[in-house]
Design an enzyme around this catalytic site. Structure first.
Site, short mmCIF file in Angstrom:
data_model
loop_
_atom_site.label_atom_id
_atom_site.label_comp_id
_atom_site.label_asym_id
_atom_site.label_seq_id
_atom_site.Cartn_x
_atom_site.Cartn_y
_atom_site.Cartn_z
N ASP A 263 -88.69 38.43 5.52
CA ASP A 263 -88.85 36.99 5.69
C ASP A 263 -90.33 36.62 5.80
O ASP A 263 -90.94 36.75 6.86
CB ASP A 263 -88.09 36.55 6.94
CG ASP A 263 -88.21 35.05 7.20
OD1 ASP A 263 -88.55 34.31 6.27
OD2 ASP A 263 -87.95 34.64 8.35
N CYS B 58 -88.48 23.28 -2.46
CA CYS B 58 -88.10 21.95 -1.98
C CYS B 58 -89.27 20.99 -2.15
O CYS B 58 -90.37 21.24 -1.65
CB CYS B 58 -87.67 21.99 -0.52
SG CYS B 58 -87.10 20.40 0.10
N HIS C 248 -53.39 28.31 19.26
CA HIS C 248 -52.17 27.53 19.39
C HIS C 248 -51.86 27.31 20.87
O HIS C 248 -52.44 27.97 21.75
CB HIS C 248 -51.02 28.32 18.76
CG HIS C 248 -50.95 29.73 19.28
ND1 HIS C 248 -50.37 30.06 20.50
CD2 HIS C 248 -51.44 30.89 18.78
CE1 HIS C 248 -50.48 31.35 20.71
NE2 HIS C 248 -51.14 31.89 19.68
N GLU D 279 -52.09 35.79 12.64
CA GLU D 279 -52.55 36.74 13.65
C GLU D 279 -52.58 38.16 13.10
O GLU D 279 -51.88 38.49 12.13
CB GLU D 279 -51.64 36.66 14.88
CG GLU D 279 -51.99 37.60 16.03
CD GLU D 279 -53.40 37.39 16.61
OE1 GLU D 279 -54.38 37.47 15.83
OE2 GLU D 279 -53.50 37.15 17.83
#
EC number: 2.7.1.105
Length: 471
Positions: A131, A161, A259, A328
């Protein structure tokens, strides 16, 4: 034995066989030569772009994703190396004619590359994300030569950009809180950082379609409005491209919950497809009131194919989408058994699961590792969406939460995801803000911590020591 059939040495990381080094290979080891590049060679992902273009954001998200799917990945942020070497004063450090600073920056890059080599060749890493701005052809050539010498693949990610609004927002969100600008005046920070960008613009050489046609890369324009992809070499690079083309920076929140309490939850039985208990139904209506109070625009609701999540969603009174991938974890032969029954009938399996809960696979069932692979399409779609409520199950919620919170495979199976509690996840600069909202409806505890004794020969009492109470 002929010289050609000499000793073979297995490389631990690449799992391939290569001829043992001998005097006859001196020419192969001369300066400038390279290690052969194999199909499963480690990969260096090289960021490219001016400051405030989201490189660290992309690096962090990509690393989190690759680690989550089981590819050991680490970010090497050159800014951190620079801050360790010298304290930051102002933009003049980045002036193209500041020869002393240029030398420091090069030494920092070499130090980072040394750590990359250690990670990929000695620490079982598979992807290293470098980076940094890497805005010049000279710097990229240095990295390419390094990768060639060590047999690493290279994939470039260039973020371009030109939208002033996006750049300003990135500076506001990230750079104002940078270690370079601690306790500095906001306006002075903005002024200094814009001048720092100008320093890089002088020598910026973007990846070129013709000059760099032999390289593997993706160019991202204006935060994903357009992409250019070139020479994708392998599975890791193709998954990287697919992932990067799905993420976005639009503000949103993801709501994760289980749930309502089910009939099998009350009885301490795992899996199955039972309906909601009385308290589970109360929670479903409490969830509906909570979601309504949030005033969420364009909310999407996802459930599994299982009865208990569908019944929970029905109370919301809004359209919902069912995902089989959200079902699940499959407990195989242990479905609908209590932990006490598993210990009684399958004590060895019970111990093996405690020893490595992430990788352990129930007989005729699944492991958490299997579940992560099953949930990858869900993660991809969550990255594409804006506001989503996911009503799922304990193991599924743990896997999703581990992705967003960057948790390791050891931590994942023990993340606490209690019933009747909503987790609101809001993506921020380099991570995720988490809010836990308990909806004041009692429920049984289904969380089982790892017991101290995980040996197969342990006593039943030790195995069941952390089993939560149930009826």
């Amino acid at each position: 034995m002929s010289p050609e059939m000499g000793e073979l040495t297995q490389t631990r990381l690449q799992k391939i066989w290569i001829p043992h080094s001998s005097g006859s290979s001196r020419l192969q080891r001369r300066r400038g030569s390279s290690i052969p590049q194999f199909t499963n060679s480690p990969t260096m992902v090289i960021m490219v772009g001016l400051p405030a273009r989201g490189k660290t954001y992309i690096s962090t998200k990509l690393t989190r994703y690759l680690n989550w799917i089981g590819t050991p990945t680490k970010v090497f942020n050159l800014g951190q190396y620079r801050r360790e070497a010298v304290s930051y004063k102002n933009y003049e450090f980045f002036l193209p004619d500041n020869m002393e600073a240029l030398q420091i920056r090069k030494q920092c890059a070499l130090a980072a590359l040394k750590d990359v080599h250690n990670y990929l060749s000695h620490e079982e890493g598979h992807v290293a994300v470098f980076d940094a701005t890497n805005t010049t052809r000279e710097r990229r050539s240095l990295i390419l030569q390094f990768a060639k010498e060590h047999g690493y693949k290279v994939f470039f990610i260039e973020s371009i950009c030109n939208d002033p609004g996006i750049i300003a927002e990135n500076i506001r969100q990230v750079k104002l809180g940078s270690p370079d600008y601690i306790d500095c005046d906001r306006e002075k920070v903005l002024e200094d950082f814009l001048k720092r960008i100008e320093c890089y613009e002088v020598n910026y050489q973007p990846l070129d379609e013709e000059l760099d046609s032999h390289l593997s890369y993706i160019k991202i324009f204006d935060v994903g409005t357009r992409y250019m992809v070139n020479r994708v070499q392998d599975h890791i690079q193709s998954r990287t491209v697919y992932y990067l083309m799905n993420i976005h920076v639009t503000p949103r929140s993801i709501y994760l919950c289980r749930h309502g309490e089910s009939e099998l939850n009350i009885r301490g039985r795992i899996g199955g497809d039972s309906g909601l208990s009385v308290r589970g139904k109360q929670y479903a209506y409490a969830l509906a009131n909570f979601i309504q109070s949030q005033g969420i625009s364009s909310l999407k609701v996802w459930t599994s194919h299982m009865k208990r999540t569908i019944q929970t969603a029905e109370a919301l009174g809004v359209p919902y989408e069912q995902w089989k991938a959200l079902n699940e974890i499959d407990a195989g032969v242990c479905e609908e058994m209590t932990y006490e029954e598993i210990q009684e009938h399958y004590p060895e399996e019970f111990a093996l699961r405690d020893q490595d809960k992430y990788r352990y696979r129930y007989p005729k069932g699944e492991s958490y590792e299997d579940l992560v692979q099953r949930l990858e399409p869900v993660i991809m779609e969550l990255e594409r969406q804006e506001n989503v409520l996911v009503i799922c199950h304990q193991a599924v919620m743990r896997c999703l939460l581990a992705y967003f919170l960057d948790k390791s495979s050891d931590e994942l199976p023990y993340l606490k995801c209690p019933l009747h509690t909503v987790l609101k996840l809001t993506p921020v600069a380099y991570g995720c803000k988490v809010e836990s909202i308990y909806l004041n409806v009692e429920a049984v505890n289904t969380h089982r911590e790892k017991p101290e004794n995980v040996d197969i020969t342990r006593e039943p009492e030790e195995a069941l020591d952390t089993v939560p109470a149930h009826y």
